[in-house]
Motif scaffolding. Structure first.
Motif, PDB file in Angstrom:
ATOM      1  N   ALA A 122      42.676  35.565  88.225  1.00  0.00           N
ATOM      2  CA  ALA A 122      43.635  36.318  88.012  1.00  0.00           C
ATOM      3  C   ALA A 122      45.002  35.534  88.043  1.00  0.00           C
ATOM      4  O   ALA A 122      45.988  35.613  87.192  1.00  0.00           O
ATOM      5  N   ILE A 123      45.266  34.732  89.271  1.00  0.00           N
ATOM      6  CA  ILE A 123      46.239  33.579  89.472  1.00  0.00           C
ATOM      7  C   ILE A 123      46.372  33.010  87.994  1.00  0.00           C
ATOM      8  O   ILE A 123      47.359  32.474  87.564  1.00  0.00           O
ATOM      9  N   GLU A 124      45.198  32.183  87.745  1.00  0.00           N
ATOM     10  CA  GLU A 124      45.318  31.138  86.678  1.00  0.00           C
ATOM     11  C   GLU A 124      45.654  32.008  85.171  1.00  0.00           C
ATOM     12  O   GLU A 124      46.649  31.507  84.662  1.00  0.00           O
ATOM     13  N   ASP A 125      45.184  33.099  85.007  1.00  0.00           N
ATOM     14  CA  ASP A 125      45.540  33.874  83.781  1.00  0.00           C
ATOM     15  C   ASP A 125      47.171  34.113  83.930  1.00  0.00           C
ATOM     16  O   ASP A 125      47.863  34.075  82.763  1.00  0.00           O
ATOM     17  N   VAL A 126      47.501  34.935  84.930  1.00  0.00           N
ATOM     18  CA  VAL A 126      48.817  35.142  85.038  1.00  0.00           C
ATOM     19  C   VAL A 126      49.897  34.102  84.825  1.00  0.00           C
ATOM     20  O   VAL A 126      50.834  34.174  84.275  1.00  0.00           O
ATOM     21  N   ALA A 127      49.576  33.129  85.567  1.00  0.00           N
ATOM     22  CA  ALA A 127      50.320  31.773  85.332  1.00  0.00           C
ATOM     23  C   ALA A 127      50.562  31.285  84.232  1.00  0.00           C
ATOM     24  O   ALA A 127      51.678  31.226  83.634  1.00  0.00           O
ATOM     25  N   ASN A 128      49.382  31.179  83.189  1.00  0.00           N
ATOM     26  CA  ASN A 128      49.442  30.899  81.826  1.00  0.00           C
ATOM     27  C   ASN A 128      50.245  32.108  81.032  1.00  0.00           C
ATOM     28  O   ASN A 128      50.931  31.661  80.357  1.00  0.00           O
ATOM     29  N   ASP A 129      50.156  33.235  81.146  1.00  0.00           N
ATOM     30  CA  ASP A 129      50.710  34.506  80.508  1.00  0.00           C
ATOM     31  C   ASP A 129      52.290  34.342  80.905  1.00  0.00           C
ATOM     32  O   ASP A 129      52.965  34.341  79.875  1.00  0.00           O
ATOM     33  N   LEU A 168      54.101  31.848  82.087  1.00  0.00           N
ATOM     34  CA  LEU A 168      54.852  30.475  81.602  1.00  0.00           C
ATOM     35  C   LEU A 168      54.744  30.318  79.917  1.00  0.00           C
ATOM     36  O   LEU A 168      55.885  30.092  79.662  1.00  0.00           O
ATOM     37  N   LYS A 169      53.932  31.058  79.380  1.00  0.00           N
ATOM     38  CA  LYS A 169      53.994  31.210  78.030  1.00  0.00           C
ATOM     39  C   LYS A 169      55.149  32.070  77.210  1.00  0.00           C
ATOM     40  O   LYS A 169      55.857  31.757  76.553  1.00  0.00           O
ATOM     41  N   THR A 170      55.457  33.049  78.075  1.00  0.00           N
ATOM     42  CA  THR A 170      56.249  34.118  77.841  1.00  0.00           C
ATOM     43  C   THR A 170      57.855  33.983  78.347  1.00  0.00           C
ATOM     44  O   THR A 170      58.733  34.111  77.554  1.00  0.00           O
ATOM     45  N   ASN A 171      57.740  33.143  79.574  1.00  0.00           N
ATOM     46  CA  ASN A 171      59.150  33.023  80.218  1.00  0.00           C
ATOM     47  C   ASN A 171      59.921  31.680  80.234  1.00  0.00           C
ATOM     48  O   ASN A 171      60.818  31.660  80.601  1.00  0.00           O
ATOM     49  N   ASP A 172      59.166  30.578  80.092  1.00  0.00           N
ATOM     50  CA  ASP A 172      59.591  29.307  80.379  1.00  0.00           C
ATOM     51  C   ASP A 172      60.723  29.024  79.627  1.00  0.00           C
ATOM     52  O   ASP A 172      60.776  29.152  78.305  1.00  0.00           O
ATOM     53  N   LEU A 173      61.898  28.561  80.052  1.00  0.00           N
ATOM     54  CA  LEU A 173      63.072  28.063  79.081  1.00  0.00           C
ATOM     55  C   LEU A 173      62.854  27.147  78.345  1.00  0.00           C
ATOM     56  O   LEU A 173      63.541  27.041  77.231  1.00  0.00           O
ATOM     57  N   LEU A 174      62.006  25.994  78.496  1.00  0.00           N
ATOM     58  CA  LEU A 174      61.849  24.970  77.760  1.00  0.00           C
ATOM     59  C   LEU A 174      61.107  25.560  76.156  1.00  0.00           C
ATOM     60  O   LEU A 174      61.296  25.159  75.154  1.00  0.00           O
ATOM     61  N   LEU A 175      60.132  26.289  76.420  1.00  0.00           N
ATOM     62  CA  LEU A 175      59.524  26.892  75.177  1.00  0.00           C
ATOM     63  C   LEU A 175      60.239  27.987  74.751  1.00  0.00           C
ATOM     64  O   LEU A 175      59.914  28.236  73.458  1.00  0.00           O
ATOM     65  N   ASN A 176      60.834  28.559  75.470  1.00  0.00           N
ATOM     66  CA  ASN A 176      61.682  29.739  74.750  1.00  0.00           C
ATOM     67  C   ASN A 176      63.278  29.601  75.090  1.00  0.00           C
ATOM     68  O   ASN A 176      63.719  30.492  76.022  1.00  0.00           O
ATOM     69  N   PRO A 177      63.929  28.869  74.447  1.00  0.00           N
ATOM     70  CA  PRO A 177      65.320  28.694  74.918  1.00  0.00           C
ATOM     71  C   PRO A 177      66.205  29.736  74.661  1.00  0.00           C
ATOM     72  O   PRO A 177      65.911  30.569  73.459  1.00  0.00           O
ATOM     73  N   THR A 178      67.292  30.009  75.443  1.00  0.00           N
ATOM     74  CA  THR A 178      68.289  31.236  75.035  1.00  0.00           C
ATOM     75  C   THR A 178      69.029  30.814  74.053  1.00  0.00           C
ATOM     76  O   THR A 178      69.816  29.637  74.001  1.00  0.00           O
ATOM     77  N   LYS A 179      69.550  31.786  73.252  1.00  0.00           N
ATOM     78  CA  LYS A 179      70.549  31.706  72.239  1.00  0.00           C
ATOM     79  C   LYS A 179      71.673  32.336  72.732  1.00  0.00           C
ATOM     80  O   LYS A 179      71.868  33.568  73.324  1.00  0.00           O
ATOM     81  N   PHE A 180      72.702  31.682  73.134  1.00  0.00           N
ATOM     82  CA  PHE A 180      73.993  32.034  73.552  1.00  0.00           C
ATOM     83  C   PHE A 180      75.036  32.363  72.562  1.00  0.00           C
ATOM     84  O   PHE A 180      75.906  33.346  72.824  1.00  0.00           O
ATOM     85  N   PHE A 181      75.081  31.871  71.122  1.00  0.00           N
ATOM     86  CA  PHE A 181      76.031  32.219  70.066  1.00  0.00           C
ATOM     87  C   PHE A 181      75.067  32.645  69.032  1.00  0.00           C
ATOM     88  O   PHE A 181      73.737  32.389  68.741  1.00  0.00           O
ATOM     89  N   LYS A 228      40.417  38.918  80.372  1.00  0.00           N
ATOM     90  CA  LYS A 228      41.749  38.054  80.870  1.00  0.00           C
ATOM     91  C   LYS A 228      42.831  38.888  81.313  1.00  0.00           C
ATOM     92  O   LYS A 228      42.989  39.851  81.020  1.00  0.00           O
ATOM     93  N   TRP A 229      43.350  38.330  82.375  1.00  0.00           N
ATOM     94  CA  TRP A 229      44.282  39.011  83.083  1.00  0.00           C
ATOM     95  C   TRP A 229      45.867  38.770  82.443  1.00  0.00           C
ATOM     96  O   TRP A 229      45.825  37.509  82.294  1.00  0.00           O
ATOM     97  N   THR A 230      46.559  39.716  82.235  1.00  0.00           N
ATOM     98  CA  THR A 230      47.941  39.643  81.775  1.00  0.00           C
ATOM     99  C   THR A 230      48.889  40.587  82.639  1.00  0.00           C
ATOM    100  O   THR A 230      48.329  41.436  83.231  1.00  0.00           O
ATOM    101  N   TYR A 231      50.010  40.132  82.616  1.00  0.00           N
ATOM    102  CA  TYR A 231      51.017  40.944  83.343  1.00  0.00           C
ATOM    103  C   TYR A 231      51.642  42.037  82.348  1.00  0.00           C
ATOM    104  O   TYR A 231      51.895  41.800  81.207  1.00  0.00           O
ATOM    105  N   VAL A 232      51.961  43.209  83.116  1.00  0.00           N
ATOM    106  CA  VAL A 232      52.635  44.460  82.235  1.00  0.00           C
ATOM    107  C   VAL A 232      54.105  44.189  82.138  1.00  0.00           C
ATOM    108  O   VAL A 232      54.741  44.059  83.229  1.00  0.00           O
ATOM    109  N   ARG A 233      54.650  44.088  80.897  1.00  0.00           N
ATOM    110  CA  ARG A 233      55.954  44.153  80.995  1.00  0.00           C
ATOM    111  C   ARG A 233      56.791  45.239  81.170  1.00  0.00           C
ATOM    112  O   ARG A 233      56.475  46.223  80.822  1.00  0.00           O
ATOM    113  N   ARG A 234      57.986  45.005  81.963  1.00  0.00           N
ATOM    114  CA  ARG A 234      58.734  46.279  82.220  1.00  0.00           C
ATOM    115  C   ARG A 234      59.573  46.381  81.162  1.00  0.00           C
ATOM    116  O   ARG A 234      60.191  45.609  80.194  1.00  0.00           O
ATOM    117  N   LYS A 235      60.494  47.666  81.082  1.00  0.00           N
ATOM    118  CA  LYS A 235      61.618  47.606  80.151  1.00  0.00           C
ATOM    119  C   LYS A 235      62.587  46.695  80.092  1.00  0.00           C
ATOM    120  O   LYS A 235      62.921  46.138  81.152  1.00  0.00           O
TER     121      LYS A 235
END
Length: 199
Positions: free
Chosen positions: A28-35, A37-50, A192-199
């Motif tokens: 579970a820790i392995e699957d959730v860590a990968n899930d 990071l893939k969804t929230n990591d700043l390098l892979l998903n850079p924020t658009k400010f403008f 496979k373990w994944t985490y549930v996204r909140r609103k």
């Protein structure tokens, strides 16, 4: 003699159940860590400010993002005691997820899980992430790494759902920045373990 045999069998059964639980916890820790990071990591998903800002997605084949894991899994009940706010959030998209979350939260297993160390070297991260030990790696001034800390994972009886607390930080040569620290409801789907996204 029979009492000794029964006691021996009971001990073997308890040890086997504990080993099965800890193996599922590692998965579970392995699957959730990968899930996560893939969804929230700043390098892979850079924020658009403008609005007119052009975001260029990085090529993961050219990246090697280092991740540090703590080898200590804190009792989740202790984390709740210190951070009650993490467990009052009812902000799930589906009412059934809220029911599942609070059912696990109020279970005896939630109270019983103790501190344990785990074999973090067994965790397999998906590209572009690699695990490292802080004592073995030197960083340049502009290089980032990730820190992930987990609590014990509390599963429901069927081990189809669980709650875990995750702490995610971005690290630099000079230290770490603030990140995300909260409880996650996790679900097992197709093995496979994944985490549930909140609103």
């Amino acid at each position: 003699m029979r009492k000794i045999f029964v006691l021996l069998m009971f001990t073997i059964l308890l040890t086997s159940c504990k080993d099965d639980y800890e193996q599922e916890e590692l998965k579970a820790i392995e699957d959730v860590a990968n899930d996560y990071l893939k969804t929230n990591d700043l390098l892979l998903n850079p924020t658009k400010f403008f609005d007119d800002q052009v975001i260029v997605k990085p090529n993961i084949d050219t990246l090697d993002i280092k991740v540090y894991f703590s080898d200590a899994l804190l009792p989740i009940s202790q984390v709740k005691e210190d951070n009650e706010w993490m467990f009052t959030d009812n902000n799930f998209k589906n009412a059934s997820d809220s029911i599942t979350f609070f059912s696990i939260l109020n279970s005896q297993n939630f109270k019983d899980l103790k501190f344990r160390e785990f074999a973090k070297s067994k965790l397999k991260l998906e590209r572009p992430y690699t695990q490292f030990k802080s004592s073995q790696t030197k960083f340049t001034a502009d290089e980032e790494y990730r820190v992930l800390n987990f609590s014990r994972v509390c599963f429901d009886d069927k081990r189809e759902n669980g709650i875990v607390v995750i702490e995610y930080l971005v690290g630099y040569e000079s230290g770490t920045s603030s990140g995300y620290h909260n409880s996650l409801l996790i679900k097992k789907k197709n093995g496979k373990w994944t985490y549930v996204r909140r609103k």
